[in-house]
Motif scaffolding. Structure first.
Motif, PDB file in Angstrom:
ATOM      1  N   LYS A 202     -12.471 -19.613  -3.555  1.00 31.28           N
ATOM      2  CA  LYS A 202     -12.834 -19.112  -4.889  1.00 31.28           C
ATOM      3  C   LYS A 202     -12.474 -17.638  -5.038  1.00 31.28           C
ATOM      4  O   LYS A 202     -12.058 -17.192  -6.110  1.00 31.28           O
ATOM      5  CB  LYS A 202     -14.324 -19.343  -5.132  1.00 31.28           C
ATOM      6  CG  LYS A 202     -14.722 -20.832  -5.130  1.00 31.28           C
ATOM      7  CD  LYS A 202     -16.211 -21.014  -5.275  1.00 31.28           C
ATOM      8  CE  LYS A 202     -16.590 -22.488  -5.349  1.00 31.28           C
ATOM      9  NZ  LYS A 202     -16.262 -23.237  -4.134  1.00 31.28           N
ATOM     10  N   VAL A 203     -12.649 -16.869  -3.958  1.00 30.86           N
ATOM     11  CA  VAL A 203     -12.325 -15.442  -4.003  1.00 30.86           C
ATOM     12  C   VAL A 203     -10.829 -15.221  -4.189  1.00 30.86           C
ATOM     13  O   VAL A 203     -10.402 -14.418  -5.019  1.00 30.86           O
ATOM     14  CB  VAL A 203     -12.812 -14.739  -2.712  1.00 30.86           C
ATOM     15  CG1 VAL A 203     -12.275 -13.308  -2.643  1.00 30.86           C
ATOM     16  CG2 VAL A 203     -14.337 -14.728  -2.658  1.00 30.86           C
ATOM     17  N   PHE A 204     -10.014 -15.950  -3.424  1.00 32.02           N
ATOM     18  CA  PHE A 204      -8.561 -15.809  -3.525  1.00 32.02           C
ATOM     19  C   PHE A 204      -8.064 -16.181  -4.919  1.00 32.02           C
ATOM     20  O   PHE A 204      -7.142 -15.548  -5.441  1.00 32.02           O
ATOM     21  CB  PHE A 204      -7.869 -16.679  -2.480  1.00 32.02           C
ATOM     22  CG  PHE A 204      -7.758 -16.029  -1.124  1.00 32.02           C
ATOM     23  CD1 PHE A 204      -6.938 -14.930  -0.931  1.00 32.02           C
ATOM     24  CD2 PHE A 204      -8.467 -16.510  -0.038  1.00 32.02           C
ATOM     25  CE1 PHE A 204      -6.816 -14.319   0.307  1.00 32.02           C
ATOM     26  CE2 PHE A 204      -8.366 -15.912   1.214  1.00 32.02           C
ATOM     27  CZ  PHE A 204      -7.539 -14.813   1.383  1.00 32.02           C
ATOM     28  N   PRO A 256       0.488  -8.032  -5.734  1.00 28.18           N
ATOM     29  CA  PRO A 256      -0.868  -8.461  -5.387  1.00 28.18           C
ATOM     30  C   PRO A 256      -0.989  -9.950  -5.048  1.00 28.18           C
ATOM     31  O   PRO A 256      -2.073 -10.516  -5.159  1.00 28.18           O
ATOM     32  CB  PRO A 256      -1.636  -8.139  -6.671  1.00 28.18           C
ATOM     33  CG  PRO A 256      -0.628  -8.392  -7.769  1.00 28.18           C
ATOM     34  CD  PRO A 256       0.696  -7.967  -7.191  1.00 28.18           C
ATOM     35  N   MET A 257       0.098 -10.586  -4.658  1.00 27.94           N
ATOM     36  CA  MET A 257       0.027 -11.997  -4.271  1.00 27.94           C
ATOM     37  C   MET A 257      -0.823 -12.156  -3.009  1.00 27.94           C
ATOM     38  O   MET A 257      -0.969 -11.225  -2.222  1.00 27.94           O
ATOM     39  CB  MET A 257       1.422 -12.571  -4.008  1.00 27.94           C
ATOM     40  CG  MET A 257       2.261 -12.747  -5.254  1.00 27.94           C
ATOM     41  SD  MET A 257       3.092 -11.228  -5.718  1.00 27.94           S
ATOM     42  CE  MET A 257       4.340 -11.151  -4.459  1.00 27.94           C
ATOM     43  N   ALA A 258      -1.363 -13.346  -2.816  1.00 27.41           N
ATOM     44  CA  ALA A 258      -2.164 -13.633  -1.619  1.00 27.41           C
ATOM     45  C   ALA A 258      -1.232 -14.045  -0.490  1.00 27.41           C
ATOM     46  O   ALA A 258      -0.976 -15.224  -0.263  1.00 27.41           O
ATOM     47  CB  ALA A 258      -3.177 -14.737  -1.911  1.00 27.41           C
ATOM     48  N   ALA A 381      -3.941  -9.917  -0.965  1.00 24.94           N
ATOM     49  CA  ALA A 381      -4.425 -10.439  -2.252  1.00 24.94           C
ATOM     50  C   ALA A 381      -5.116  -9.343  -3.052  1.00 24.94           C
ATOM     51  O   ALA A 381      -6.031  -8.678  -2.550  1.00 24.94           O
ATOM     52  CB  ALA A 381      -5.394 -11.591  -2.003  1.00 24.94           C
ATOM     53  N   GLY A 382      -4.655  -9.132  -4.274  1.00 23.91           N
ATOM     54  CA  GLY A 382      -5.279  -8.149  -5.145  1.00 23.91           C
ATOM     55  C   GLY A 382      -4.948  -6.707  -4.831  1.00 23.91           C
ATOM     56  O   GLY A 382      -5.477  -5.786  -5.467  1.00 23.91           O
TER      57      GLY A 382
END
Length: 385
Positions: A202-204, A256-258, A381-382
């Motif tokens: 959910k965070v990703f 910002p890709m995971a 990520a982010g």
């Protein structure tokens, strides 16, 4: 004592009948039979072990149900994500990727095992990526990375569930109390792991930086000060800047890709591009802490700080050996859940401390005119550059 208890029960029934089949006498007889029967069965071979296996299995089954619920939740989240991204048949895609695996290369003959491992890992990543882009050709890189991470989490939960279920059924089949005891001991650990994966998914998908993004966050603090950036390898960027009369080349996964990128290959390319004239390599990464250690605590050592199966880490080691370059490691400690879920305040604050730590290392161990490579290892990520 037992007869006294039965007599009290009979008196409580409020009857004085002497009929042996009346309420109190019948209850007395049934309880007496159950007591004697249980006492006798205790001496039968295997009865005690079977009863213990039964009781232990109930506890393990509860834990397995919890893991199964996390798996179901992960599947539903992935299915919703795929629907939102325009996939016509999400369930079919999930069925294809959930059981994907990579077979380790032959270890009996270790010659060139790293290149073989690298080929298999990269090929698997490219295959999943091609599957996504073939279904949705115009998908943007961030959305694609969200699907990739979502499928990885789902596959991990699926594997945990299947392994626990396998040993539970095997223990029952063999009536093995030793297997059941071991399973009961490790099941809570895997429940905790499954819970962490469920939260991580959910965070990703929200694009929030995670604890493992500590390395990329430190790297981005340096990269924000320069416009001289380029693609160093697949999903990995590098940038050069001047720091205290030294040339500092910073490497991190492309955000910002995971993604964790390919930092080993990137460092190798950067050093070859510099003609091998690099004085020091500094790697920064998150590391699992031991119970009792503080989240966000910093430690320093030698070597490549990187949780990699082998190909990326050895690429840095090989190029370092080739040009005789010392490798420093700076780590920030956290537990597994903190590493794969939203970045904690303690970890974020540690990033500023690590920036200063790295600056001090550069000043202490290099001199003006030297070239230093800084590698921020982790999932970006982010975290942009």
């Amino acid at each position: 004592m037992i007869e006294t208890i039965f007599n009290i029960i009979a008196l409580a029934q409020g009857t004085g009948s002497s009929n042996p089949f009346s309420g109190p006498y019948l209850l007395y007889t049934l309880l007496y039979i159950v007591f004697i029967g249980s006492f006798v069965l205790m001496f039968f071979p295997g009865f005690q072990q079977k009863s213990q296996v039964w009781f232990l299995s109930r506890d393990v089954e509860q834990k397995l149900t919890m893991i199964e619920n996390y798996l179901k939740d992960s599947k539903s989240v992935s299915e919703k994500l795929l629907k939102d991204k325009g996939f016509p048949d999400p369930k079919s895609f999930i069925d294809r990727v959930i059981d994907r695996f990579v077979i380790d290369p032959v270890g009996v003959e270790p010659t060139d095992i790293i290149n073989r491992m690298k080929l298999l890992i990269r090929s698997n990543e490219d295959t999943v990526r091609d599957m996504i882009t073939r279904i949705q050709p115009n998908i943007d890189p961030v959305s694609r990375s969200e699907i990739e991470v979502s499928t990885e989490v789902m596959s991990a939960l699926n594997l945990i569930y299947k392994v626990i279920r396998h040993y539970l059924l095997m223990a029952k089949k063999l009536n093995s109390i030793m297997i059941m005891y071991q399973l009961q001991m490790v099941a809570p650990i895997y429940v905790k792991m499954a819970e962490a994966y469920d939260k991580a998914q959910k965070v990703f998908l929200q694009g929030i930086p995670v604890g493992d993004g500590l390395g990329p966050l430190v790297a981005s603090r340096f990269l924000m000060k320069t416009d001289n950036k380029w693609t160093a390898s697949k999903d990995t960027v590098a940038g050069a800047l001047e720091f205290e009369q030294r040339r500092l080349v910073v490497v991190k996964a492309e955000g910002p890709m995971a993604t964790v990128g390919t930092p080993g290959e990137a460092v190798q390319n950067v050093i070859e591009k510099e003609g091998g004239k690099v004085t020091r390599i500094i790697t920064v990464d998150a590391a699992l802490k031991l119970e009792g250690e503080d989240t966000g605590s910093i430690a320093e050592g030698m070597g490549v700080a990187m949780g990699d199966p082998g190909p990326e880490k050895i690429a840095i080691e090989r190029v370092a050996v080739k040009y005789n370059i010392p490798i420093d490691a700076v780590i920030v400690k956290m537990n597994m859940e903190e590493a794969i879920t939203e970045m904690r305040k303690e970890v974020y604050q540690a990033a500023d401390k690590v920036v200063e730590y790295v600056k001090n290392l550069i000043l202490e161990r290099t001199k003006p005119g030297d070239t230093v490579v800084l590698v921020g290892v982790g999932n970006t990520a982010g975290i942009a550059q």
